[in-house]
Scaffold this active site. Sequence first.
Site, PDB file in Angstrom:
ATOM      1  N   GLY A 101       0.808  -1.221   0.000  1.00  0.00           N
ATOM      2  CA  GLY A 101       0.000   0.000   0.000  1.00  0.00           C
ATOM      3  C   GLY A 101       0.838   1.266   0.000  1.00  0.00           C
ATOM      4  O   GLY A 101       2.060   1.231   0.073  1.00  0.00           O
ATOM      5  N   GLY A 103       2.527   3.634   1.570  1.00  0.00           N
ATOM      6  CA  GLY A 103       3.086   3.857   2.906  1.00  0.00           C
ATOM      7  C   GLY A 103       3.593   5.270   3.098  1.00  0.00           C
ATOM      8  O   GLY A 103       3.731   5.749   4.218  1.00  0.00           O
ATOM      9  N   ARG A 104       3.914   5.909   1.998  1.00  0.00           N
ATOM     10  CA  ARG A 104       4.336   7.316   2.123  1.00  0.00           C
ATOM     11  C   ARG A 104       3.863   8.147   0.938  1.00  0.00           C
ATOM     12  O   ARG A 104       4.436   9.192   0.634  1.00  0.00           O
ATOM     13  CB  ARG A 104       5.837   7.424   2.286  1.00  0.00           C
ATOM     14  CG  ARG A 104       6.628   6.764   1.187  1.00  0.00           C
ATOM     15  CD  ARG A 104       8.059   7.180   1.314  1.00  0.00           C
ATOM     16  NE  ARG A 104       8.910   6.366   0.491  1.00  0.00           N
ATOM     17  CZ  ARG A 104      10.208   6.556   0.388  1.00  0.00           C
ATOM     18  NH1 ARG A 104      10.775   7.535   1.059  1.00  0.00           N
ATOM     19  NH2 ARG A 104      10.929   5.780  -0.375  1.00  0.00           N
ATOM     20  N   LYS A 123       4.503  12.512  -2.176  1.00  0.00           N
ATOM     21  CA  LYS A 123       5.335  11.403  -1.696  1.00  0.00           C
ATOM     22  C   LYS A 123       6.208  11.931  -0.574  1.00  0.00           C
ATOM     23  O   LYS A 123       7.017  12.837  -0.785  1.00  0.00           O
ATOM     24  CB  LYS A 123       6.196  10.860  -2.839  1.00  0.00           C
ATOM     25  CG  LYS A 123       7.039   9.642  -2.432  1.00  0.00           C
ATOM     26  CD  LYS A 123       7.629   8.971  -3.655  1.00  0.00           C
ATOM     27  CE  LYS A 123       8.570   7.833  -3.277  1.00  0.00           C
ATOM     28  NZ  LYS A 123       9.110   7.170  -4.480  1.00  0.00           N
ATOM     29  N   ASP A 135       8.305   5.624   8.457  1.00  0.00           N
ATOM     30  CA  ASP A 135       7.860   6.942   8.927  1.00  0.00           C
ATOM     31  C   ASP A 135       7.003   7.737   7.931  1.00  0.00           C
ATOM     32  O   ASP A 135       6.547   8.836   8.249  1.00  0.00           O
ATOM     33  CB  ASP A 135       9.074   7.784   9.338  1.00  0.00           C
ATOM     34  CG  ASP A 135      10.063   7.980   8.190  1.00  0.00           C
ATOM     35  OD1 ASP A 135       9.758   7.546   7.057  1.00  0.00           O
ATOM     36  OD2 ASP A 135      11.146   8.565   8.429  1.00  0.00           O
ATOM     37  N   ARG A 193       3.752  14.125  -7.195  1.00  0.00           N
ATOM     38  CA  ARG A 193       3.731  13.383  -8.455  1.00  0.00           C
ATOM     39  C   ARG A 193       2.378  13.585  -9.136  1.00  0.00           C
ATOM     40  O   ARG A 193       1.359  13.793  -8.469  1.00  0.00           O
ATOM     41  CB  ARG A 193       3.922  11.890  -8.195  1.00  0.00           C
ATOM     42  CG  ARG A 193       5.075  11.565  -7.302  1.00  0.00           C
ATOM     43  CD  ARG A 193       5.446  10.111  -7.431  1.00  0.00           C
ATOM     44  NE  ARG A 193       4.608   9.210  -6.651  1.00  0.00           N
ATOM     45  CZ  ARG A 193       4.986   7.970  -6.345  1.00  0.00           C
ATOM     46  NH1 ARG A 193       6.135   7.480  -6.789  1.00  0.00           N
ATOM     47  NH2 ARG A 193       4.211   7.193  -5.627  1.00  0.00           N
ATOM     48  N   ARG A 200      -1.510   0.145  -9.828  1.00  0.00           N
ATOM     49  CA  ARG A 200      -0.367  -0.765 -10.056  1.00  0.00           C
ATOM     50  C   ARG A 200      -0.848  -2.203 -10.211  1.00  0.00           C
ATOM     51  O   ARG A 200      -1.969  -2.521  -9.812  1.00  0.00           O
ATOM     52  CB  ARG A 200       0.565  -0.696  -8.825  1.00  0.00           C
ATOM     53  CG  ARG A 200       1.055   0.704  -8.509  1.00  0.00           C
ATOM     54  CD  ARG A 200       1.206   0.900  -6.995  1.00  0.00           C
ATOM     55  NE  ARG A 200       1.535   2.294  -6.694  1.00  0.00           N
ATOM     56  CZ  ARG A 200       2.771   2.770  -6.607  1.00  0.00           C
ATOM     57  NH1 ARG A 200       3.789   1.946  -6.729  1.00  0.00           N
ATOM     58  NH2 ARG A 200       2.979   4.042  -6.365  1.00  0.00           N
ATOM     59  N   ASP A 271       4.474  -4.289  -7.320  1.00  0.00           N
ATOM     60  CA  ASP A 271       3.825  -3.091  -6.780  1.00  0.00           C
ATOM     61  C   ASP A 271       4.411  -1.818  -7.401  1.00  0.00           C
ATOM     62  O   ASP A 271       3.891  -0.733  -7.185  1.00  0.00           O
ATOM     63  CB  ASP A 271       3.961  -3.036  -5.250  1.00  0.00           C
ATOM     64  CG  ASP A 271       5.394  -3.181  -4.787  1.00  0.00           C
ATOM     65  OD1 ASP A 271       6.019  -4.212  -5.105  1.00  0.00           O
ATOM     66  OD2 ASP A 271       5.917  -2.261  -4.133  1.00  0.00           O
ATOM     67  N   ASP A 281       7.624   5.054  -9.441  1.00  0.00           N
ATOM     68  CA  ASP A 281       8.401   4.813  -8.216  1.00  0.00           C
ATOM     69  C   ASP A 281       9.901   4.829  -8.473  1.00  0.00           C
ATOM     70  O   ASP A 281      10.562   3.790  -8.552  1.00  0.00           O
ATOM     71  CB  ASP A 281       7.999   3.475  -7.555  1.00  0.00           C
ATOM     72  CG  ASP A 281       6.797   3.671  -6.649  1.00  0.00           C
ATOM     73  OD1 ASP A 281       6.169   4.738  -6.706  1.00  0.00           O
ATOM     74  OD2 ASP A 281       6.490   2.747  -5.884  1.00  0.00           O
TER      75      ASP A 281
HETATM   76  P1  AMP Z   1       9.275   0.752  -2.717  1.00  0.00           P
HETATM   77  O1  AMP Z   1      10.101  -0.476  -2.880  1.00  0.00           O
HETATM   78  O2  AMP Z   1      10.059   2.005  -2.450  1.00  0.00           O
HETATM   79  O3  AMP Z   1       8.334   0.944  -3.860  1.00  0.00           O
HETATM   80  O4  AMP Z   1       8.413   0.587  -1.389  1.00  0.00           O
HETATM   81  C1  AMP Z   1       7.776  -0.617  -1.037  1.00  0.00           C
HETATM   82  C2  AMP Z   1       6.736  -0.368   0.045  1.00  0.00           C
HETATM   83  O5  AMP Z   1       7.325   0.245   1.192  1.00  0.00           O
HETATM   84  C3  AMP Z   1       5.603   0.551  -0.384  1.00  0.00           C
HETATM   85  O6  AMP Z   1       4.417   0.063   0.200  1.00  0.00           O
HETATM   86  C4  AMP Z   1       6.001   1.880   0.215  1.00  0.00           C
HETATM   87  O7  AMP Z   1       4.894   2.709   0.449  1.00  0.00           O
HETATM   88  C5  AMP Z   1       6.661   1.461   1.516  1.00  0.00           C
HETATM   89  N1  AMP Z   1       7.639   2.441   2.010  1.00  0.00           N
HETATM   90  C6  AMP Z   1       8.868   2.713   1.527  1.00  0.00           C
HETATM   91  N2  AMP Z   1       9.467   3.685   2.252  1.00  0.00           N
HETATM   92  C7  AMP Z   1       8.596   4.062   3.208  1.00  0.00           C
HETATM   93  C8  AMP Z   1       8.614   5.030   4.276  1.00  0.00           C
HETATM   94  N3  AMP Z   1       9.663   5.805   4.513  1.00  0.00           N
HETATM   95  N4  AMP Z   1       7.517   5.122   5.057  1.00  0.00           N
HETATM   96  C9  AMP Z   1       6.441   4.341   4.843  1.00  0.00           C
HETATM   97  N5  AMP Z   1       6.359   3.415   3.888  1.00  0.00           N
HETATM   98  C10 AMP Z   1       7.412   3.265   3.062  1.00  0.00           C
HETATM   99 MG    MG Z   2       6.825   1.310  -4.582  1.00  0.00          MG
END
Ligand code: AMP
Ligand code: MG
Length: 519
Positions: A101, A103-104, A123, A135, A193, A200, A271, A281
Site C-alpha cells: 500500500g 506507505g508514504r 510522496k 515513517d 507526483r 499498479r 507493486d 516509483d
Molecule cells: P518501494 O520499494 O520504495 O516501492 O516501497 C515498497 C513499500 O514500502 C511501499 O508500500 C512503500 O509505500 C513502503 N515504504 C517505503 N518507504 C517508506 C517510508 N519511509 N515510510 C512508509 N512506507 C514506506
Molecule cells: Mg513502490
Amino acid sequence: MASLNFDNRFIRELPGDPLTVNQTRQVNAAFWSIVTPTPVPHPQLIASSVEVAALLGLTPTDLQQPEWVAALSGNGLLDGMSPFATCYGGHQFGQWAGQLGDGRAISLGELLHNNQRWELQLKGAGPTPYSRRADGRAVLRSSIREFLCSEAMFHLGVPTTHALSLVLTGDAIWRDMFYDGNPKAEPGAIVCRVAPSFIRFGHFQLPAMRGELSQLNQLIDFTIARDFPHLSAEPAEQRRALWFREICTTTATLMVEWTRVGFVHGVMNTDNMSILGLTIDYGPYGWVDNFDLNWTPNTTDAEGLRYCFGRQPAIARWNLQRLAEALATVMTDQDILMQGIDAFDEVFAQEMGNMLAAKLGWQQWQSEDSELVNRLFDLLQQTEVDMTLFFRRLAYLDVTQPDLSLLTEAFYRDDLFVQHQTEFVQWFDDYSARVLAEGVVPEERAARMNQVNPVYVLRNYLAQQAIDAAEQGNYQPIAELLEVLRHPYTEQPGKAAYAQKRPDWARHKPGCSMLSCSS
Ligand code: AMP
Ligand code: MG
C-alpha cells in the site's frame, strides 16, 4: 488563479476503509483509506516543472502562492482535494509480500483540465495506514532524484509519471543509508507526483490473493472505465481481453524505451508496475554509463542481479504473468490472458528491432541484424564503452572510411580497446557495409539517429552533484540540470559538461554508481 475542477472518482466509486484513524493495519475488501498529510514546520518550494504545471492549467508562479505551497507540503488542502492512501500488495524480489500500500504516498485528488484527468500525489507527506514500521517520509536526496528523473524521462519521450514540485519540509529525517548501523539526520522533502492513474499491478493482486473477487471485479471495471475510456465502445465480452492485451503491449513498449535510453529501474517489484505502462516509483534507479547488461544500481540486488539492465524485459513479462494469475481468478477464459502475454512477446520483438535499427541508423530492421547487434553489445560490454556517447557519436561516422578515433571519447579503458581493436575494426567494417547497402544520405541518417540517441541523460553523478549542492543549501544546480534535460536530443551551447562520460571519481562513489533503497 483559475478555479480547480477536482473529480475524485477513485474514492467515490471504489469501496473504502471504514476506519479513519491513521494507524498501521491490514485493510480488507477496500482500496483506500482516508488520511490527512502530516504538517511540516518550514515548507519551502525549491523546484517545479513548468510543463507539468501547464498540464494542470497552472504556472510556476501559481505554485508559489501560499495556498499552493501549503497543499504541496501537506500543510493544507485546496477546494476539492480529498486526501487518501491506497491499498495494494505485490511480489518483491520474486516473493509474494502481502499487503504493502501507499506507505508514504498520499493522493490529494483527481484534477480535470482540458479533458484530461491528473491525479496529484504527495510522496513523503507522513504516515498512512500502510506505513507498516516506517515513517512515511522521504529524504531530500531521493526526492531530488525522483523529481529530476520523472521530468528527464518525460522529455526523452519515455512513458512516466510526472513531478510537479519539490518541497523542502524543514524537518530532519533519520536514515541509515548504508545499512551499517550509523543512521544520520537528513533534510526531509516532498515531491508532488502527477499521473492519469497510479494504479499498479499489485492493486489487482491483493484482492485476488485474498479471495475478494467482487472487489477485484469492481476494480477491473473501474480501471477500464476511468483509465482506458477508449475501450468502453468495445463489446462487453471483449473489453477485458483488449484491456489486458493493452497492459501487456504498453509494458513491452516501456521495456524497449528503457533499453533505448539506458535506464535501469532497480526495483521492478509488481507493486512498482503501472497499469498504464508508465515508469513509476523512482528509487535506487540508475543510468547506464559504460554499457553493461549485468549492471544494477541497487545495492540490495548486487548479488542476485534480478533487476539488472539486461533482465528488465524478462522481469516485466514475469510480472505480467503474476498479474494474469490474479486476473484469472475472475477472468475464467485463460486463453485471453495467454494471448496478452503473446502480445507482449510480439510487440517487444517488433519494437525492439525497430528501436535498435533507429539507434544504429538503419532504415529497417532485418532478422540477420541480430548477429551484428549481439557482437556490438558483447564488445561494448567487454571494453567498457559509454552507451550514450557511443550511439550519439556513431551518427557522425563516415561509413565510406570508418575512423574509430571519432569514438575515442566514449571509451573508459584504452587498454581494453587496444585488446579488442581487431574485433572493433571488423565490426565497424560490417556495420558500414550494412549502412551503405541502404544507400541513405549521411546527413539524413545522422538526423534520424539524433532523434533517438540522446546527448543528455540524467547520469547518476550529475544527479548526485545537484544533491550535494542542495544539501549545502544551493538549489540552483537542480534548476540548471533540469533546464538541460528539457532538450535531451539537442546539443546546447556551453553545456558540454553535462554530456561527458562519468568522471573517474564517480565510479565507486555512493549515489553515483550504487544506491541503497534507504530513501
Ligand atoms: P518501494 O520499494 O520504495 O516501492 O516501497 C515498497 C513499500 O514500502 C511501499 O508500500 C512503500 O509505500 C513502503 N515504504 C517505503 N518507504 C517508506 C517510508 N519511509 N515510510 C512508509 N512506507 C514506506
Ligand atoms: Mg513502490
